[in-house]
Scaffold this motif. Sequence first.
Motif, PDB file in Angstrom:
ATOM      1  N   LEU A 138     -44.868  46.030  39.978  1.00  0.00           N
ATOM      2  CA  LEU A 138     -46.256  45.825  39.575  1.00  0.00           C
ATOM      3  C   LEU A 138     -46.278  45.366  38.134  1.00  0.00           C
ATOM      4  CD1 LEU A 138     -49.355  46.059  39.817  1.00  0.00           C
ATOM      5  CD2 LEU A 138     -49.127  48.500  39.249  1.00  0.00           C
ATOM      6  N   HIS A 162     -56.037  35.484  47.003  1.00  0.00           N
ATOM      7  CA  HIS A 162     -56.608  36.815  47.269  1.00  0.00           C
ATOM      8  C   HIS A 162     -57.734  36.781  48.302  1.00  0.00           C
ATOM      9  CE1 HIS A 162     -60.123  35.773  44.803  1.00  0.00           C
ATOM     10  NE2 HIS A 162     -59.303  35.347  43.877  1.00  0.00           N
ATOM     11  N   LEU A 198     -48.471  38.873  45.246  1.00  0.00           N
ATOM     12  CA  LEU A 198     -49.919  39.031  45.398  1.00  0.00           C
ATOM     13  C   LEU A 198     -50.539  39.064  44.005  1.00  0.00           C
ATOM     14  CD1 LEU A 198     -50.151  41.690  48.277  1.00  0.00           C
ATOM     15  CD2 LEU A 198     -49.994  39.187  48.422  1.00  0.00           C
ATOM     16  N   PHE A 222     -54.115  41.255  42.406  1.00  0.00           N
ATOM     17  CA  PHE A 222     -53.996  42.210  43.503  1.00  0.00           C
ATOM     18  C   PHE A 222     -55.279  42.996  43.784  1.00  0.00           C
ATOM     19  CE2 PHE A 222     -52.806  46.697  44.555  1.00  0.00           C
ATOM     20  CZ  PHE A 222     -52.501  46.494  45.882  1.00  0.00           C
ATOM     21  N   ILE A 282     -54.938  45.771  51.342  1.00  0.00           N
ATOM     22  CA  ILE A 282     -54.225  46.675  50.436  1.00  0.00           C
ATOM     23  C   ILE A 282     -53.727  47.902  51.184  1.00  0.00           C
ATOM     24  CG2 ILE A 282     -54.496  48.168  48.416  1.00  0.00           C
ATOM     25  CD1 ILE A 282     -56.419  46.113  47.270  1.00  0.00           C
ATOM     26  N   LEU A 307     -46.683  42.646  42.716  1.00  0.00           N
ATOM     27  CA  LEU A 307     -48.125  42.674  42.508  1.00  0.00           C
ATOM     28  C   LEU A 307     -48.415  42.358  41.037  1.00  0.00           C
ATOM     29  CD1 LEU A 307     -48.928  46.017  44.389  1.00  0.00           C
ATOM     30  CD2 LEU A 307     -48.721  43.720  45.349  1.00  0.00           C
TER      31      LEU A 307
END
Length: 532
Positions: free
Chosen positions: A226, A284, A314, A317, A325, A356
């Motif tokens: 992330l 997205h 992604l 995110f 999700i 992400l």
Amino acid sequence: MSTATARTVSLHGAIGHVVDVQVDVSPGQVGLTMVGRPDLSLRESGDRCRMAVLNSDLPWPVTKRTTILLSPADLLKRGPHFDLAVALAVLAAQQHLPPQVLPDLAVMGELTLDGRLRCVPGVLPMALAAAARGLRGVIVPEPQVPEAVLVPGLEVVGVRSLAQAVALLRGQEVPEAPAVEPPSVSRVLAWRGEQRLDDLDLADLRGMADAKFAAEVAAAGGHPLLLTGPKGGGKTSIAERLPSLLPDLSPEEALELTAVHSLAGTLPPGHGLMTRPPFSAPHHDASKASIVGGGSRQVRPGELSRTHAGVLFLDEFPLFRTDIIEALREPLENGDITIARTEESVTLPARGLLVLAANPCPCGDHDPVSGRSTCTCRATALRDYQNKLHGPVADRIDLRRHVGPLSRHEGDPLRDPDTSAVVRARVAAARERQAARYAGCGWRLNAHAPSTALRDRWPLAGSAAALLEETVYTGRLSSRGAVRVHRVAWTLADLEAVRTGRDVVPGPRELDLALSLRCGDPLPASLWERCG
């Protein structure tokens, strides 16, 4: 004898089941009956096959009753690829083909009314199923021979028409036939497509040493990553360069990935094994079916499966739909995705590297780390946005890094950061250590190792195990988080062993670093120098 059997394969997700197409031609009320749970496209196969046989100057039992059983009868069958098997079985039941030549072959292909063949999706997984069942070979549409020959030990024959298939099985001279049109590939046209990633190198990016190190750890162990930070900080740049850090796919990964793309209909015509890890960055606004997989009738793989052993990025995110999700939980936990429909449940592989990226707020100007913020978002919008970064899915993310504005010393043009090739060599060596450690297991990378196996067979060294347990008792980590930190610690040990040339078992040092990567804490300054 008025009965005969041909064989083909029914696909349920990426899993193939060999199906016996049994045909009986006997006196009675003229007509054709198909039983064994065929879907609508398969029920129409009788009319297609009848005209294809007649237009190929071959006999069809127009004055008799024809019964077709698709066995096992309780398995749902769908798709036009049954056509060739049905036509050959009908011909064999009329003694126009030697019945003994069909049972050890799997045949697949859609027939046109004039007897020509059309390509069908999923030839590679069907060929894999045929080989697993012990069949001698397969007959496929000519353009899809390169797919089927990827299965070792399987005799593959490509034909253009029903007449050619019949001539081959009878040992006669094969007649000429027009070339079969290659399978169409559903691909969005874009400038250079994925090839543009070939020009991206990690050395292009100045600074961001801790984010680069996290990317190397993610690539080495297959850990989800992330990246957060204000807009324009370099989150996308890091993610787009991750494929350049990954080594070529192993033979098992290449076969799995190619089979998924064959099933999805996205394998280019004449393409062999996919040897490089794929990369995908869906918008997205994408639908759940396009990301996870699905379909109203036949289940098709989504981006999670099409990037198996690759990278799924992604971006933005928190802007993805909530159901998408939440659907990430299963692949992040198990490495596969199960899609249930009314009549079937399909499991597809999804062991790709998930990356992400998110801004700290909807407008992208909030930077709590540096303190520089011109955010104009309302408090409720900021809360809703950040809630998606701290839910159950976030607890399944192994590595978290903040990518902030470049500082003056990081942008020093005299520094020479490691290139992607240098990092990729370290990643490949670390993965080789994991492959040796997990030989004979059902997983390949640290990110996939089960908690019980880690605890019993590959525990942390020294006081590291007690320290990790203490983080759970104090509430800093959940039990799931502790397992993921354990996995990251092993990846750090593998990379350290590659750098130093000596065997390393994760201890307190690797555990502290894994905790910092997990919680997003600053990394030691010495690590920045070491990673370029």
